[in-house]
Design a protein around this motif. Sequence first.
Motif, PDB file in Angstrom:
ATOM      1  N   ILE A 161       0.833  -1.201   0.000  1.00 28.61           N
ATOM      2  CA  ILE A 161       0.000   0.000   0.000  1.00 28.61           C
ATOM      3  C   ILE A 161       0.870   1.254   0.000  1.00 28.61           C
ATOM      4  CG2 ILE A 161      -1.670   1.327   1.370  1.00 28.61           C
ATOM      5  CD1 ILE A 161      -2.705  -1.590   2.222  1.00 28.61           C
ATOM      6  N   ARG A 162       1.902   1.273   0.837  1.00 24.30           N
ATOM      7  CA  ARG A 162       2.804   2.434   0.851  1.00 24.30           C
ATOM      8  C   ARG A 162       3.468   2.614  -0.512  1.00 24.30           C
ATOM      9  NH1 ARG A 162       4.280  -0.024   5.769  1.00 24.30           N
ATOM     10  NH2 ARG A 162       6.300  -0.638   4.870  1.00 24.30           N
ATOM     11  N   ASN A 163       3.857   1.506  -1.125  1.00 24.09           N
ATOM     12  CA  ASN A 163       4.480   1.544  -2.447  1.00 24.09           C
ATOM     13  C   ASN A 163       3.511   2.119  -3.483  1.00 24.09           C
ATOM     14  OD1 ASN A 163       5.372   0.581  -5.117  1.00 24.09           O
ATOM     15  ND2 ASN A 163       6.971  -0.450  -3.941  1.00 24.09           N
ATOM     16  N   HIS A 164       2.261   1.649  -3.456  1.00 29.39           N
ATOM     17  CA  HIS A 164       1.240   2.184  -4.371  1.00 29.39           C
ATOM     18  C   HIS A 164       1.089   3.694  -4.183  1.00 29.39           C
ATOM     19  CE1 HIS A 164       0.114  -1.679  -5.850  1.00 29.39           C
ATOM     20  NE2 HIS A 164      -1.175  -1.423  -6.047  1.00 29.39           N
ATOM     21  N   LEU A 165       1.025   4.124  -2.927  1.00 29.18           N
ATOM     22  CA  LEU A 165       0.823   5.545  -2.647  1.00 29.18           C
ATOM     23  C   LEU A 165       2.003   6.383  -3.129  1.00 29.18           C
ATOM     24  CD1 LEU A 165      -0.825   5.248   0.867  1.00 29.18           C
ATOM     25  CD2 LEU A 165      -1.939   5.971  -1.254  1.00 29.18           C
ATOM     26  N   GLN A 166       3.210   5.873  -2.953  1.00 28.85           N
ATOM     27  CA  GLN A 166       4.381   6.612  -3.425  1.00 28.85           C
ATOM     28  C   GLN A 166       4.396   6.725  -4.942  1.00 28.85           C
ATOM     29  OE1 GLN A 166       7.463   4.352  -1.529  1.00 28.85           O
ATOM     30  NE2 GLN A 166       7.231   5.431   0.420  1.00 28.85           N
ATOM     31  N   LYS A 167       3.837   5.731  -5.626  1.00 27.80           N
ATOM     32  CA  LYS A 167       3.783   5.756  -7.087  1.00 27.80           C
ATOM     33  C   LYS A 167       2.502   6.399  -7.603  1.00 27.80           C
ATOM     34  CE  LYS A 167       6.653   1.673  -7.696  1.00 27.80           C
ATOM     35  NZ  LYS A 167       6.703   0.264  -8.094  1.00 27.80           N
ATOM     36  N   GLU A 181      -9.285   8.386   3.194  1.00 31.00           N
ATOM     37  CA  GLU A 181      -9.591   9.801   3.443  1.00 31.00           C
ATOM     38  C   GLU A 181      -8.639  10.374   4.500  1.00 31.00           C
ATOM     39  OE1 GLU A 181     -11.592  11.617   1.580  1.00 31.00           O
ATOM     40  OE2 GLU A 181     -12.026   9.802   0.425  1.00 31.00           O
ATOM     41  N   TYR A 182      -8.365   9.594   5.529  1.00 31.48           N
ATOM     42  CA  TYR A 182      -7.454  10.030   6.590  1.00 31.48           C
ATOM     43  C   TYR A 182      -6.046  10.254   6.027  1.00 31.48           C
ATOM     44  CZ  TYR A 182      -4.999  10.167  11.061  1.00 31.48           C
ATOM     45  OH  TYR A 182      -4.220  10.563  12.129  1.00 31.48           O
ATOM     46  N   ILE A 183      -5.577   9.333   5.215  1.00 31.97           N
ATOM     47  CA  ILE A 183      -4.239   9.436   4.615  1.00 31.97           C
ATOM     48  C   ILE A 183      -4.127  10.711   3.788  1.00 31.97           C
ATOM     49  CG2 ILE A 183      -2.740   8.413   2.844  1.00 31.97           C
ATOM     50  CD1 ILE A 183      -3.647   5.634   3.938  1.00 31.97           C
ATOM     51  N   LYS A 184      -5.156  10.974   2.971  1.00 31.14           N
ATOM     52  CA  LYS A 184      -5.127  12.192   2.144  1.00 31.14           C
ATOM     53  C   LYS A 184      -5.183  13.450   2.999  1.00 31.14           C
ATOM     54  CE  LYS A 184      -8.624  11.135  -0.453  1.00 31.14           C
ATOM     55  NZ  LYS A 184      -9.678  11.103  -1.476  1.00 31.14           N
ATOM     56  N   GLU A 185      -6.061  13.450   3.976  1.00 28.78           N
ATOM     57  CA  GLU A 185      -6.260  14.631   4.826  1.00 28.78           C
ATOM     58  C   GLU A 185      -5.002  14.973   5.620  1.00 28.78           C
ATOM     59  OE1 GLU A 185      -8.881  15.722   8.777  1.00 28.78           O
ATOM     60  OE2 GLU A 185      -9.786  14.410   7.274  1.00 28.78           O
ATOM     61  N   HIS A 187      -1.862  13.964   4.793  1.00 34.11           N
ATOM     62  CA  HIS A 187      -0.683  13.984   3.906  1.00 34.11           C
ATOM     63  C   HIS A 187       0.410  13.021   4.355  1.00 34.11           C
ATOM     64  CE1 HIS A 187      -2.607  17.483   2.160  1.00 34.11           C
ATOM     65  NE2 HIS A 187      -2.670  18.020   3.354  1.00 34.11           N
ATOM     66  N   ILE A 188       0.008  11.779   4.614  1.00 30.77           N
ATOM     67  CA  ILE A 188       1.007  10.782   4.995  1.00 30.77           C
ATOM     68  C   ILE A 188       1.257   9.823   3.838  1.00 30.77           C
ATOM     69  CG2 ILE A 188       0.744  10.956   7.497  1.00 30.77           C
ATOM     70  CD1 ILE A 188      -1.230   8.724   7.499  1.00 30.77           C
ATOM     71  N   TYR A 189       2.348   9.107   3.914  1.00 30.76           N
ATOM     72  CA  TYR A 189       2.786   8.190   2.859  1.00 30.76           C
ATOM     73  C   TYR A 189       3.016   8.906   1.531  1.00 30.76           C
ATOM     74  CZ  TYR A 189       0.923   4.843   6.233  1.00 30.76           C
ATOM     75  OH  TYR A 189       0.649   4.135   7.384  1.00 30.76           O
ATOM     76  N   GLY A 190       3.435  10.153   1.598  1.00 32.75           N
ATOM     77  CA  GLY A 190       3.761  10.868   0.382  1.00 32.75           C
ATOM     78  C   GLY A 190       2.578  11.403  -0.400  1.00 32.75           C
ATOM     79  N   THR A 191       1.386  11.384   0.210  1.00 30.29           N
ATOM     80  CA  THR A 191       0.196  11.888  -0.502  1.00 30.29           C
ATOM     81  C   THR A 191       0.136  13.404  -0.437  1.00 30.29           C
ATOM     82  OG1 THR A 191      -1.161  11.635   1.486  1.00 30.29           O
ATOM     83  CG2 THR A 191      -1.188   9.832  -0.115  1.00 30.29           C
TER      84      THR A 191
END
Length: 191
Positions: A161-167, A181-185, A187-191
């Motif tokens: 999942i982290r790899n997908h988000l970085q790409k 939604e939390y990840i986007k809000e 800005h973690i994992y490079g989002t």
Amino acid sequence: MKKKRVGILGGTFDPPHLGHLILANEVLQELELDEIRFMPNQEPPHKDKPADVTSRDRLNMLELSVAGNPAFKIETIELERTGRSYTYDTMVLLKNREPDVQFYFIIGADMIEYLPKWRNIGELVQLVQFVGVNRPKYSHATPYPVQYVEIPEIHISSSLIRNHLQKKRSVKYLIVDPVWEYIKEHHIYGT
């Protein structure tokens, strides 16, 4: 009086994903447990500490993941301590806190192979019943008492999942929507 039967699923949950939820649900049903507690590590002994994600973030994402299933709880005992999270130390604390609970510690086949290296493994197997689940490419062979539960083969991992988000690839259907939604809000994992 029948002892309460509690499954413990430890991990970094960096981030929690559908594989964690499916695994927990399969073990819950197969062993007829009363609940499954997801237990995020402070610092796992076999991995580096999560880099850009705080313990609070991981806990928040875990809460979002298990919401709606009354049999899924969160155990924060390892987050309340500092330093490495050794299962033996944690289970001693849990057994002292809840002497009438039978604990089932859930591990993947990758950890089954690693059991000989666990701290105080001889004493630990007296405190908990280990429950092993299949994981692709790993063996179930161990000299320790492990009860096996066959689960659907799930090739989802937090690192995927982290790899997908970085790409900048989609993680839909890998994590629950509120976690995305939390990840986007935040800005973690490079989002």
